[in-house]
Design an enzyme around this catalytic site. Sequence first.
Site, PDB file in Angstrom:
ATOM      1  N   ASP A  14       0.869  -1.185   0.000  1.00 52.49           N
ATOM      2  CA  ASP A  14       0.000   0.000   0.000  1.00 52.49           C
ATOM      3  C   ASP A  14       0.900   1.227   0.000  1.00 52.49           C
ATOM      4  O   ASP A  14       2.107   1.127   0.243  1.00 52.49           O
ATOM      5  CB  ASP A  14      -0.890  -0.015   1.255  1.00 52.49           C
ATOM      6  CG  ASP A  14      -1.721   1.258   1.385  1.00 52.49           C
ATOM      7  OD1 ASP A  14      -2.385   1.647   0.405  1.00 52.49           O
ATOM      8  OD2 ASP A  14      -1.677   1.898   2.453  1.00 52.49           O
ATOM      9  N   SER A  15       0.293   2.382  -0.207  1.00 50.88           N
ATOM     10  CA  SER A  15       1.044   3.632  -0.177  1.00 50.88           C
ATOM     11  C   SER A  15       1.548   3.965   1.232  1.00 50.88           C
ATOM     12  O   SER A  15       2.374   4.856   1.386  1.00 50.88           O
ATOM     13  CB  SER A  15       0.148   4.760  -0.684  1.00 50.88           C
ATOM     14  OG  SER A  15      -1.049   4.794   0.078  1.00 50.88           O
ATOM     15  N   CYS A  77      -4.312  -1.055  -1.920  1.00 50.93           N
ATOM     16  CA  CYS A  77      -4.445   0.393  -2.055  1.00 50.93           C
ATOM     17  C   CYS A  77      -5.398   0.610  -3.222  1.00 50.93           C
ATOM     18  O   CYS A  77      -5.143   0.124  -4.331  1.00 50.93           O
ATOM     19  CB  CYS A  77      -3.079   1.003  -2.351  1.00 50.93           C
ATOM     20  SG  CYS A  77      -3.119   2.761  -2.744  1.00 50.93           S
ATOM     21  N   GLU A 156      -5.047   9.542   9.686  1.00 49.73           N
ATOM     22  CA  GLU A 156      -3.667   9.264  10.124  1.00 49.73           C
ATOM     23  C   GLU A 156      -3.322  10.070  11.374  1.00 49.73           C
ATOM     24  O   GLU A 156      -2.473   9.680  12.156  1.00 49.73           O
ATOM     25  CB  GLU A 156      -2.684   9.556   8.985  1.00 49.73           C
ATOM     26  CG  GLU A 156      -2.893   8.609   7.831  1.00 49.73           C
ATOM     27  CD  GLU A 156      -1.630   8.161   7.128  1.00 49.73           C
ATOM     28  OE1 GLU A 156      -0.549   8.667   7.432  1.00 49.73           O
ATOM     29  OE2 GLU A 156      -1.755   7.280   6.255  1.00 49.73           O
ATOM     30  N   CYS A 189     -11.436   3.415  -0.249  1.00 48.60           N
ATOM     31  CA  CYS A 189     -10.117   3.884   0.199  1.00 48.60           C
ATOM     32  C   CYS A 189      -9.786   3.152   1.493  1.00 48.60           C
ATOM     33  O   CYS A 189     -10.670   2.933   2.331  1.00 48.60           O
ATOM     34  CB  CYS A 189     -10.158   5.394   0.427  1.00 48.60           C
ATOM     35  SG  CYS A 189      -8.655   6.054   1.188  1.00 48.60           S
ATOM     36  N   HIS A 191      -8.447   3.969   4.175  1.00 48.13           N
ATOM     37  CA  HIS A 191      -8.599   4.650   5.457  1.00 48.13           C
ATOM     38  C   HIS A 191     -10.050   4.766   5.926  1.00 48.13           C
ATOM     39  O   HIS A 191     -10.311   4.962   7.106  1.00 48.13           O
ATOM     40  CB  HIS A 191      -8.017   6.064   5.376  1.00 48.13           C
ATOM     41  CG  HIS A 191      -6.518   6.099   5.293  1.00 48.13           C
ATOM     42  ND1 HIS A 191      -5.817   5.432   4.312  1.00 48.13           N
ATOM     43  CD2 HIS A 191      -5.594   6.728   6.073  1.00 48.13           C
ATOM     44  CE1 HIS A 191      -4.517   5.652   4.493  1.00 48.13           C
ATOM     45  NE2 HIS A 191      -4.358   6.430   5.541  1.00 48.13           N
TER      46      HIS A 191
END
Length: 275
Positions: A14-15, A77, A156, A189, A191
Amino acid sequence: MEATQRNRCIGVFDSGLGGLTVVRRLMEQMPGEDIVYLGDSARVPYGTKSAETVRRFAMQDAAFLMRFDPKLVVVACNTASASALEHLQGRLEVPVIGMIRPGAAAAAAQAPSGPFGVIATEGTIASGAYQRELAALAPGCEVLTGSCPLLVPIVEEGRGNDDPIVLHVLGDYLRLLQRKRPPVLVLGCTHYPLLTRAIAKLMGPDVALIDSGQAAALAVKRHLLDNDLAAPACRTGTLRCYSTDNPDRFAAVAGRFLGRAVSGVHWVGTDELNL
Ligand code: DGL
């Protein structure tokens, strides 16, 4: 299939940290699997970068994972899946599974003719990947999209479902979707599953939320079982994490995404990914 084939790891990238929400689902579905995870934290976010750049990064991430001889690579991702999946599938010698098709299929299973809502990064929405997959499953369907670039840094930073800033930002991003109330909304996404409760509260009980990571984990499980590649159920799997940036910060924040503590994160420089 030989036991050694079944015991090879699953490579996941993932990023950054977000893909750990997908690893969480993989571990729930397949606790016997060994997982090697690469988070490209030095170059996050991918969601605001060009498709070309994301493809280049994704190829480097996947090439790093190939050093571990995985039996399968998961692009955990949505942005990288949207821009790079076919590119990777054409170049890697192992199967590659992304987030978009499983997420779209789970949405179509829930509401076969739509309309569908999809929220994701700018890059994922601009790629048209979800729109294409949904149109293939439900021809002529309406797809209502929203890009939500602020949600990645907000999550985050540790802000959660009850945080007034989260609710304010979500309220703004979801306004159109709240008015149209599609029966299903894809959280496209990594997140966004951490904000499920807030999104559900704003969208109301009639809108089903689809976690693309959960859908992808089920697709991985199906692939392994169908191909006799699943690790024996009696095994306890391991998780080994690599980050292209500060491994201590990665370990400190990772627990929120994975739902359990992460220790022993290894650092790998982005220049090493280029080798
Ligand atoms: N992992 C990305 C995704 O699922 C979100 C973070 C980023 O923009 O890199 O699209």
